[in-house]
Design a protein around this motif. Sequence first.
Motif, PDB file in Angstrom:
ATOM      1  N   THR A 274      59.797   4.646  25.949  1.00 24.78           N
ATOM      2  CA  THR A 274      59.825   4.054  27.415  1.00 24.78           C
ATOM      3  C   THR A 274      58.314   3.491  27.624  1.00 24.78           C
ATOM      4  O   THR A 274      57.938   2.541  28.228  1.00 24.78           O
ATOM      5  CB  THR A 274      59.949   5.130  28.417  1.00 24.78           C
ATOM      6  OG1 THR A 274      61.283   5.595  28.294  1.00 24.78           O
ATOM      7  CG2 THR A 274      59.379   4.672  29.897  1.00 24.78           C
ATOM      8  N   PHE A 662      63.931   6.719  31.444  1.00 23.21           N
ATOM      9  CA  PHE A 662      64.350   6.356  30.235  1.00 23.21           C
ATOM     10  C   PHE A 662      64.640   4.925  29.959  1.00 23.21           C
ATOM     11  O   PHE A 662      65.250   4.463  31.035  1.00 23.21           O
ATOM     12  CB  PHE A 662      65.514   7.164  29.797  1.00 23.21           C
ATOM     13  CG  PHE A 662      65.467   8.598  29.854  1.00 23.21           C
ATOM     14  CD1 PHE A 662      65.085   9.362  28.336  1.00 23.21           C
ATOM     15  CD2 PHE A 662      65.743   9.506  31.112  1.00 23.21           C
ATOM     16  CE1 PHE A 662      65.048  10.683  28.548  1.00 23.21           C
ATOM     17  CE2 PHE A 662      65.417  10.810  30.801  1.00 23.21           C
ATOM     18  CZ  PHE A 662      65.410  11.387  29.630  1.00 23.21           C
ATOM     19  N   ILE A 688      68.509   9.621  25.043  1.00 22.00           N
ATOM     20  CA  ILE A 688      68.866   9.692  26.586  1.00 22.00           C
ATOM     21  C   ILE A 688      70.057  10.442  27.302  1.00 22.00           C
ATOM     22  O   ILE A 688      69.978  10.876  28.029  1.00 22.00           O
ATOM     23  CB  ILE A 688      69.007   8.143  27.067  1.00 22.00           C
ATOM     24  CG1 ILE A 688      67.581   7.362  26.664  1.00 22.00           C
ATOM     25  CG2 ILE A 688      69.427   8.056  28.517  1.00 22.00           C
ATOM     26  CD1 ILE A 688      67.645   5.913  26.745  1.00 22.00           C
ATOM     27  N   ALA A 692      68.718  13.165  29.952  1.00 20.26           N
ATOM     28  CA  ALA A 692      68.703  12.684  31.107  1.00 20.26           C
ATOM     29  C   ALA A 692      69.330  13.673  32.337  1.00 20.26           C
ATOM     30  O   ALA A 692      70.336  14.295  31.798  1.00 20.26           O
ATOM     31  CB  ALA A 692      69.393  11.375  31.166  1.00 20.26           C
ATOM     32  N   VAL A 698      67.580   6.048  34.207  1.00 21.99           N
ATOM     33  CA  VAL A 698      67.922   5.407  32.956  1.00 21.99           C
ATOM     34  C   VAL A 698      68.136   3.702  32.926  1.00 21.99           C
ATOM     35  O   VAL A 698      68.891   3.297  33.654  1.00 21.99           O
ATOM     36  CB  VAL A 698      69.127   5.905  32.497  1.00 21.99           C
ATOM     37  CG1 VAL A 698      69.572   5.212  31.075  1.00 21.99           C
ATOM     38  CG2 VAL A 698      68.831   7.632  32.470  1.00 21.99           C
TER      39      VAL A 698
END
Length: 878
Positions: A274, A662, A688, A692, A698
Motif C-alpha cells: 500500500t 489495502f 488482504i 481486512a 480495500v
Amino acid sequence: MEDLTPIRRQYLDLKRQHPDAILFFRLGDFYETFDADAEIVARELDLVLTSRPVGKGQRVPLAGVPAHALEAYLARLVERGYRVAIAEQVGEPVNGLMPRRVVRVVTPGTALEPTLLEERAPSYLAAWVEEGEGIGLAYCEVSTGQFAATQWTGPEARREAEAEWLRLSPRECLYPVTPGEPATPPLPSAGEVACAFTPFPAHRFAPGVARTALLEHFRVTSLHAFGLEDQPLALRAAGAILQYLQETRPEALSLLVSIEMYSTARYMLLDPATRRNLELVESASGGGRRGSLLSVLDFTRTPMGGRLLRAWLSQPLRDRAAIEARLDQVEAFVEDPIARDRLAAHLRGFPDLERLAGRIGSGLASPRDLAALRRALTALPEIQALLRRMEGPHAGAVRPLADRLEPLPELLELLSRALVDDPPATLSEGGVIRPGFSEELDRWRSLAREAQAWLAELEQRERERTGIRSLKVGYNKVFGYYIEISKAAAHSVPSDYIRKQTLVNAERFITPELKEYETQVLNAAARQAELEAELFRDLCRRIGEELPRLRAIAQALAHLDAVASLAEAAARHRYVRPELTEEDVLEIRGGRHPVVEQALAGRFVPNDVVLDAEGRILILTGPNMAGKSTLLRQVALIVLMAQVGSFVPADRARLRPVDRIFTRIGAHDELAAGRSTFMVEMNETAYILHQATSDSLVVLDEIGRGTSTYDGLAIAWAVAEHLHNHPKRRPKVLFATHYHELTALAAYLPRVRNAHMAVAEVEGRIVFLYQVRPGGADRSYGIHVAELAGLPRAVIRRARELLRRLERGEPAVQPKAPPAAPLPLFAEHPVVQALRNLDPDSLSPLEALHKLYELKGMVEGSSRAGSSAEAGPEGGWG
C-alpha cells in the motif's frame, strides 16, 4: 618521516579493535586506509588505489583522503551503509612514533553531524529481536533524542512488524548474533529500504543485560513509568540500542532522556504494498519526492516541520477525536490567512531547533549553532503573540501550542551577553565571546593587543635606530618572532642582533628584548584561546540544562509548521474539511486525485464515489487509460489524507475512519525471492483476504490478470464473493477489472454495485471522458488503446478482423484445405462443453442462476475478456 613498520603494527592493533569498520588512519594531512579497507574506499569514493611498503619488501593497498575534506567523504560512505572509525594523532611522539587512538566511530544510524544527515528525513537507528511468535522493535533518532519501542505477538506479528519497520525505514538496524553462528539479517526481503544491518552480540539483547542498561541510563529502579516492565521484547531491543551507543557514540546518550512505549494499534496500519502503490513520501517511478503525496502537501518552512509532516503521512490516525483535533488546528490557519502568512515568514530560515539542541547536548555545537539558538529564542515571543491574536471559530485549537513556546528569557539574555553578534564558524578562529562578558578574558585580550602594538612600535624604532628602511618584524610558527633584514643592508646590522635564519635574499635575527616579548605574546594568545574555549563549554553546559524545554519548544514549532503547511495546501488546492462520522459510509463528492490534479493543471475531471452498508463493493469496468486506476488511488488517498488530519481534494467527503487501507495495484515480481508477478499478486491478495476487517478499505485492480482467462476470471469472481459473503470480514471494496462478467455479481449479491469509466465514440475513434457512471462497461476498447499506442496499422487491422471472428464464435484461422481434424480456435465452444457437463438436477436455484450468468458471459464476451486480461499495466489515466 616515521618508520612505516611500527605504523603498520599500530594500524593493525587499532583495526583489530574495530574489525567491522573502515579505519581512517591519520597520517599528517591525510586519513589513510589500508588493505581491504583501501580497496573499498577506492571503489566507493572513486579514488586512486596505490600501495606502500610495510617492511621486508612487502607492500599493501593504500587509499587516502585529505583531512580537510573528511566530512564530505564520510557522508558518501555512511550513505552507502558503511561504518567508519576515525583514528587521530594524539599527544607527542614517543620514540619517533605519533600515538594514535580511535576517537570516533561513525555509523549510518548514529550520525549527529549535519553533513551526514538528510535535512528533511529522519535518520533512525533501530534494533530488532524475535522470540517464537513475538517481535520487539526499538528505534532512536540520536540527532533529536527521539527514543521509542514497541512489540507484537501472535501469528501476524511479523507482517505487522515489517510494516512498521518499513514506515520507519531506519538507516541502521541491530540484530542479535551468537558467536559461531552465521550473521543473517532478520529482514531479507526489505530491499526497498537502504538499511545497514549490524550484527550485535546476542547476550546484549538478554533480558537482564538490557534491563540493567535501561535502569542505569535513566537512573531509575523500575521501568514501569516507561511502560516497559511487561513488554520484554521491546525492553530487550531498547537496551541493545543503549549499549550500542555506549560503544559507538557515547556523547549521544545524554540526548536520550526518555523512551516512549507505543502501540501501532493507535494508527492506521499500511502494509508495504500500500505504501508503494499510494506513493506517500516517494514516487514509485524514481524514488524521489516528485510525484508523491508529500510533494503536494509540503509547504513547511523548517526541516523539523518537514520531518514531522512526513511522519504524519506515514502514520495516519485512527482515533476520531485525535483526527478532529488536528483538523481544527488546520482549519484555524485556513480561516486566518494573514496569521498563516506571518507564521510562514517567521519560520522561513528558522534553525532546525531539534537537531541544534542535539548537537549542543552532545558537545558538537559550533559558535554559529549558538547564534542560531539565540536567533530562535528571540523570535519565540513574536510567534507566541501571533498565535494568541489569531481570529476565527477554531483559533482556540492552536492556543495550547502557543503555550508550549516558552521563551526562556534567562537563556536568551545569557546568549546575548556571552556571544558576539556574528561569531566565526569554529571556536579555534577566536573572537567568539563578547567583550565585557569575562574580565579575565578581556585582560588577556588587552595584553595580546598591547603586545601587538609593542611589536609595531619596535619595528618603527629599530628602523630609526639602524637606518634600515626595509627592516620588518615578522612571525611564523617554526621560528616565532624575528627581525628580517635584506642582504643588501646586512652591513648595517647592529651588534646586539642574534642571527636566527638565513634566506636567499635576507637574514633573520632576534634580540633578547624581542624574545622576551614573544613569550608574553604567545602566552597571552594561548591563554586567551584556552579561556575562550572554557567559557564556550560552560555556555554549552548551561544550555544543556534546558534541553528538555528546548526539545518541547522544537516539537511545538514542528507541529505548528506541519499544520500550517496542510492549511496552505488546502487554500492553494481548494481542499475541503472531511466530515468524520460514526455512520458506516464512505461518500466522496467531486473527488480529485491530489497529485494527478496538479500535473494536469486544472484539467482534472472530478468524480463521485459512495460506499455504504447497502453498497460495500463497487465493480468498476472500462478500458485502459480511462481512469480506473486513478480513481482507485484517489479514493484511497482522500481517506488517508482525512485521517492524517488534512483537508481533502473534493467538494465533500464524509467517512468513518478506517483501520487499514489495502491496495493490490500494478504488476511487479520478486524473482530474487522466487516469486513471479502472478505469485506476488496472489500473495498480496491472500494477505488482504486474511487481514481486512469490516472497518477496512480495500482497493483491487485487475485481480487474476496474470494467468489464463478462465483461471483469472474464476479467481476474481471468487475473491469478490468472499469479500461480500464473509461473516466477519466485509470491508468497503473498490474492484477495477476488465472481466465484464463480474458485473453479473450485482444481480445476486445485494451489496455489489456496478460502475464504469465512460468513453464516447466519435467517427470510429474513442474519446476518454474520465467520468464514473452507473452500470458496467460493454467493451474493453483494447484495440483502440493499442492504436493510440502506435501499433502498426496492419497489426490493428488484423486484430480487428480476428476480434470479429472470435466474437462470432468462428475459428481465428481458416485452414487452406479440410484437414483430417479441424483446427478451430476451440475444438468445441466452451459453452457447449459446459452444458454437456452440467447436471441440472444437482443445482440449487442460486447455483443455477449463477451458472446461467456464467454461460451468458462466456457467449457474449469470453474472447474480449481474454484479450483484455493479457493487457499490460494501465498508463496515464488508467
